[in-house]
Design a protein around this motif. Structure first.
Motif, PDB file in Angstrom:
ATOM      1  N   CYS A  80      -6.258   9.530 -14.409  1.00 30.58           N
ATOM      2  CA  CYS A  80      -5.691   8.441 -13.615  1.00 30.58           C
ATOM      3  C   CYS A  80      -5.626   8.818 -12.136  1.00 30.58           C
ATOM      4  O   CYS A  80      -5.540   9.986 -11.777  1.00 30.58           O
ATOM      5  CB  CYS A  80      -4.287   8.097 -14.102  1.00 30.58           C
ATOM      6  SG  CYS A  80      -4.228   7.404 -15.768  1.00 30.58           S
ATOM      7  N   THR A  81      -5.642   7.811 -11.290  1.00 29.58           N
ATOM      8  CA  THR A  81      -5.444   7.969  -9.856  1.00 29.58           C
ATOM      9  C   THR A  81      -4.106   7.357  -9.472  1.00 29.58           C
ATOM     10  O   THR A  81      -3.749   6.285  -9.953  1.00 29.58           O
ATOM     11  CB  THR A  81      -6.570   7.291  -9.061  1.00 29.58           C
ATOM     12  OG1 THR A  81      -7.806   7.944  -9.359  1.00 29.58           O
ATOM     13  CG2 THR A  81      -6.318   7.374  -7.563  1.00 29.58           C
ATOM     14  N   ILE A  82      -3.359   8.067  -8.610  1.00 31.88           N
ATOM     15  CA  ILE A  82      -2.049   7.614  -8.165  1.00 31.88           C
ATOM     16  C   ILE A  82      -2.129   7.252  -6.693  1.00 31.88           C
ATOM     17  O   ILE A  82      -2.696   8.001  -5.890  1.00 31.88           O
ATOM     18  CB  ILE A  82      -0.980   8.709  -8.359  1.00 31.88           C
ATOM     19  CG1 ILE A  82      -0.963   9.193  -9.807  1.00 31.88           C
ATOM     20  CG2 ILE A  82       0.406   8.195  -7.949  1.00 31.88           C
ATOM     21  CD1 ILE A  82      -0.643   8.106 -10.797  1.00 31.88           C
ATOM     22  N   GLN A  83      -1.542   6.124  -6.343  1.00 30.92           N
ATOM     23  CA  GLN A  83      -1.449   5.701  -4.959  1.00 30.92           C
ATOM     24  C   GLN A  83       0.003   5.434  -4.588  1.00 30.92           C
ATOM     25  O   GLN A  83       0.774   4.931  -5.405  1.00 30.92           O
ATOM     26  CB  GLN A  83      -2.255   4.425  -4.712  1.00 30.92           C
ATOM     27  CG  GLN A  83      -3.754   4.579  -4.896  1.00 30.92           C
ATOM     28  CD  GLN A  83      -4.495   3.284  -4.629  1.00 30.92           C
ATOM     29  OE1 GLN A  83      -3.933   2.195  -4.713  1.00 30.92           O
ATOM     30  NE2 GLN A  83      -5.764   3.397  -4.292  1.00 30.92           N
ATOM     31  N   VAL A  84       0.354   5.790  -3.358  1.00 34.50           N
ATOM     32  CA  VAL A  84       1.625   5.381  -2.759  1.00 34.50           C
ATOM     33  C   VAL A  84       1.285   4.345  -1.703  1.00 34.50           C
ATOM     34  O   VAL A  84       0.423   4.582  -0.842  1.00 34.50           O
ATOM     35  CB  VAL A  84       2.363   6.575  -2.132  1.00 34.50           C
ATOM     36  CG1 VAL A  84       3.668   6.103  -1.481  1.00 34.50           C
ATOM     37  CG2 VAL A  84       2.650   7.646  -3.183  1.00 34.50           C
ATOM     38  N   ARG A  85       1.947   3.188  -1.771  1.00 28.07           N
ATOM     39  CA  ARG A  85       1.686   2.104  -0.827  1.00 28.07           C
ATOM     40  C   ARG A  85       3.010   1.628  -0.229  1.00 28.07           C
ATOM     41  O   ARG A  85       4.063   1.732  -0.869  1.00 28.07           O
ATOM     42  CB  ARG A  85       0.960   0.942  -1.519  1.00 28.07           C
ATOM     43  CG  ARG A  85      -0.462   1.311  -1.927  1.00 28.07           C
ATOM     44  CD  ARG A  85      -1.198   0.171  -2.622  1.00 28.07           C
ATOM     45  NE  ARG A  85      -2.613   0.459  -2.796  1.00 28.07           N
ATOM     46  CZ  ARG A  85      -3.558   0.149  -1.922  1.00 28.07           C
ATOM     47  NH1 ARG A  85      -3.231  -0.480  -0.792  1.00 28.07           N
ATOM     48  NH2 ARG A  85      -4.816   0.470  -2.138  1.00 28.07           N
ATOM     49  N   ALA A  86       2.947   1.110   1.006  1.00 25.00           N
ATOM     50  CA  ALA A  86       4.166   0.719   1.700  1.00 25.00           C
ATOM     51  C   ALA A  86       3.902  -0.470   2.611  1.00 25.00           C
ATOM     52  O   ALA A  86       2.758  -0.774   2.952  1.00 25.00           O
ATOM     53  CB  ALA A  86       4.704   1.887   2.523  1.00 25.00           C
ATOM     54  N   GLY A  87       4.992  -1.141   3.000  1.00 24.16           N
ATOM     55  CA  GLY A  87       4.897  -2.284   3.897  1.00 24.16           C
ATOM     56  C   GLY A  87       4.814  -3.595   3.131  1.00 24.16           C
ATOM     57  O   GLY A  87       4.596  -3.631   1.925  1.00 24.16           O
ATOM     58  N   ALA A  88       4.989  -4.693   3.846  1.00 24.76           N
ATOM     59  CA  ALA A  88       4.970  -6.012   3.225  1.00 24.76           C
ATOM     60  C   ALA A  88       3.639  -6.314   2.546  1.00 24.76           C
ATOM     61  O   ALA A  88       3.575  -7.055   1.557  1.00 24.76           O
ATOM     62  CB  ALA A  88       5.289  -7.074   4.271  1.00 24.76           C
ATOM     63  N   SER A  89       2.548  -5.749   3.071  1.00 24.89           N
ATOM     64  CA  SER A  89       1.226  -5.939   2.464  1.00 24.89           C
ATOM     65  C   SER A  89       0.819  -4.744   1.610  1.00 24.89           C
ATOM     66  O   SER A  89      -0.318  -4.680   1.140  1.00 24.89           O
ATOM     67  CB  SER A  89       0.181  -6.186   3.545  1.00 24.89           C
ATOM     68  OG  SER A  89       0.159  -5.116   4.479  1.00 24.89           O
ATOM     69  N   TYR A  90       1.720  -3.809   1.402  1.00 30.49           N
ATOM     70  CA  TYR A  90       1.498  -2.623   0.572  1.00 30.49           C
ATOM     71  C   TYR A  90       0.213  -1.893   0.959  1.00 30.49           C
ATOM     72  O   TYR A  90      -0.715  -1.731   0.162  1.00 30.49           O
ATOM     73  CB  TYR A  90       1.499  -3.001  -0.913  1.00 30.49           C
ATOM     74  CG  TYR A  90       2.861  -3.435  -1.403  1.00 30.49           C
ATOM     75  CD1 TYR A  90       3.894  -2.511  -1.525  1.00 30.49           C
ATOM     76  CD2 TYR A  90       3.131  -4.772  -1.699  1.00 30.49           C
ATOM     77  CE1 TYR A  90       5.155  -2.900  -1.949  1.00 30.49           C
ATOM     78  CE2 TYR A  90       4.391  -5.168  -2.118  1.00 30.49           C
ATOM     79  CZ  TYR A  90       5.394  -4.228  -2.242  1.00 30.49           C
ATOM     80  OH  TYR A  90       6.650  -4.619  -2.647  1.00 30.49           O
ATOM     81  N   ASP A  91       0.191  -1.424   2.201  1.00 33.33           N
ATOM     82  CA  ASP A  91      -0.942  -0.659   2.701  1.00 33.33           C
ATOM     83  C   ASP A  91      -0.926   0.750   2.105  1.00 33.33           C
ATOM     84  O   ASP A  91       0.137   1.313   1.804  1.00 33.33           O
ATOM     85  CB  ASP A  91      -0.887  -0.565   4.222  1.00 33.33           C
ATOM     86  CG  ASP A  91      -0.956  -1.939   4.886  1.00 33.33           C
ATOM     87  OD1 ASP A  91      -1.732  -2.786   4.399  1.00 33.33           O
ATOM     88  OD2 ASP A  91      -0.220  -2.163   5.865  1.00 33.33           O
ATOM     89  N   LEU A  92      -2.104   1.332   1.955  1.00 32.51           N
ATOM     90  CA  LEU A  92      -2.231   2.661   1.370  1.00 32.51           C
ATOM     91  C   LEU A  92      -1.595   3.717   2.272  1.00 32.51           C
ATOM     92  O   LEU A  92      -1.892   3.802   3.457  1.00 32.51           O
ATOM     93  CB  LEU A  92      -3.708   2.997   1.143  1.00 32.51           C
ATOM     94  CG  LEU A  92      -3.992   4.370   0.527  1.00 32.51           C
ATOM     95  CD1 LEU A  92      -3.486   4.419  -0.901  1.00 32.51           C
ATOM     96  CD2 LEU A  92      -5.478   4.690   0.587  1.00 32.51           C
ATOM     97  N   VAL A  93      -0.720   4.534   1.687  1.00 35.41           N
ATOM     98  CA  VAL A  93      -0.093   5.654   2.380  1.00 35.41           C
ATOM     99  C   VAL A  93      -0.686   6.983   1.907  1.00 35.41           C
ATOM    100  O   VAL A  93      -0.914   7.889   2.699  1.00 35.41           O
ATOM    101  CB  VAL A  93       1.433   5.650   2.158  1.00 35.41           C
ATOM    102  CG1 VAL A  93       2.083   6.898   2.742  1.00 35.41           C
ATOM    103  CG2 VAL A  93       2.058   4.397   2.757  1.00 35.41           C
ATOM    104  N   ALA A  94      -0.946   7.094   0.604  1.00 37.56           N
ATOM    105  CA  ALA A  94      -1.496   8.332   0.049  1.00 37.56           C
ATOM    106  C   ALA A  94      -2.089   8.043  -1.319  1.00 37.56           C
ATOM    107  O   ALA A  94      -1.665   7.101  -2.010  1.00 37.56           O
ATOM    108  CB  ALA A  94      -0.412   9.400  -0.065  1.00 37.56           C
TER     109      ALA A  94
END
Length: 257
Positions: A80-94
């Protein structure tokens, strides 16, 4: 295992304990009991019906985050791949792909947002995850003194052993397996120990709550753990001989799933 995204792994020991997923309105999609990742326990899981799958939190105000912790999982086995996303549009953080199923700490650039998402995507099969923490790490900048057993080699195994009357070895059965280690920190500044951030962690530790710990992400990427205090251990900083700096140690019980 330590992973990094667009940042350099740090040498100072640190803890991740203040979980922002507990501070906002939590939700999940793709089925499963997402709230299971919020508990300290490792024997209950979020198993989504399909991937990609997400857990979300909406905070009442923006908060700084730079670390993700995941434990009691099979993400590596399922590719599996894990992503952390943030902001109102859930932009990629990591993002990263775990190599195995050991405890994970991911370091990424410090980011501030009111909206956070942890996304599980790709994969050969739907995974199970026991715990997720997302927050800002607390450093012990003075480092660790010598004489420390790494967490991943700190097994404590209780066996039920059987031997025949004639001395033959019969089968053994593992009754209990856990990790256990302790270490002392180098001298710590009074402002740090008496400050609010450390005192909040001290209360969290003394209450027996769980946290993630890394001893040296740069040189010891395998030495991470999902931990809680050992029975009878209390975090009580003490003055050294000078009466200026504090000395203290941590006694850890480590999850070895």
């Amino acid at each position: 295992m330590i992973y990094t995204y667009n940042t350099v792994p740090t040498q100072e020991p640190f803890v991740l304990w203040d979980n922002i997923l507990l501070k906002g309105t939590f939700s999940t999609v793709s089925g499963g009991i997402g709230e299971n990742v919020l508990t300290d326990t490792t024997n209950d899981y979020w198993t989504p019906n399909s991937v990609p799958a997400n857990v979300y939190t909406e905070l009442s105000e923006s908060m700084w985050v730079n670390t993700l912790g995941i434990s009691s999982h099979n993400l590596g086995s399922n590719n599996c791949t894990i992503q952390v996303r943030a902001g109102a549009s859930y932009d990629l953080v990591a993002e990263f792909t775990p190599e195995d199923d050991t405890t994970i700490i991911l370091q990424f650039p410090r980011t501030q947002s009111q909206y956070w998402r942890v996304r599980v995507s790709a994969g050969d099969d739907t995974p199970s995850i026991g715990n997720i923490m997302l927050g800002e790490r607390l450093y012990f900048e003075s480092g660790i003194t010598l004489g420390y057993t790494p967490m991943w080699m700190s097994e404590q195994i209780e066996l039920l052993s059987n031997t025949s009357r004639n001395g033959h070895f019969l089968g053994n059965r593992v009754i209990k397996k856990t990790g256990s280690t302790s270490f002392d920190l180098n001298i710590l500044e009074r402002d740090f120990v008496e400050g609010g951030d450390f005192q909040a962690f001290r209360n969290h530790y003394n209450d027996g709550n769980s946290f993630y710990f890394s001893s040296n992400a740069f040189e010891l990427p395998k030495d991470v753990g999902y931990c809680r205090r050992s029975e009878g251990s209390v975090l009580s900083p003490r003055f050294g001989s000078s009466g200026i700096f504090y000395e203290m140690g941590l006694d850890l019980e480590v999850f070895l799933g």
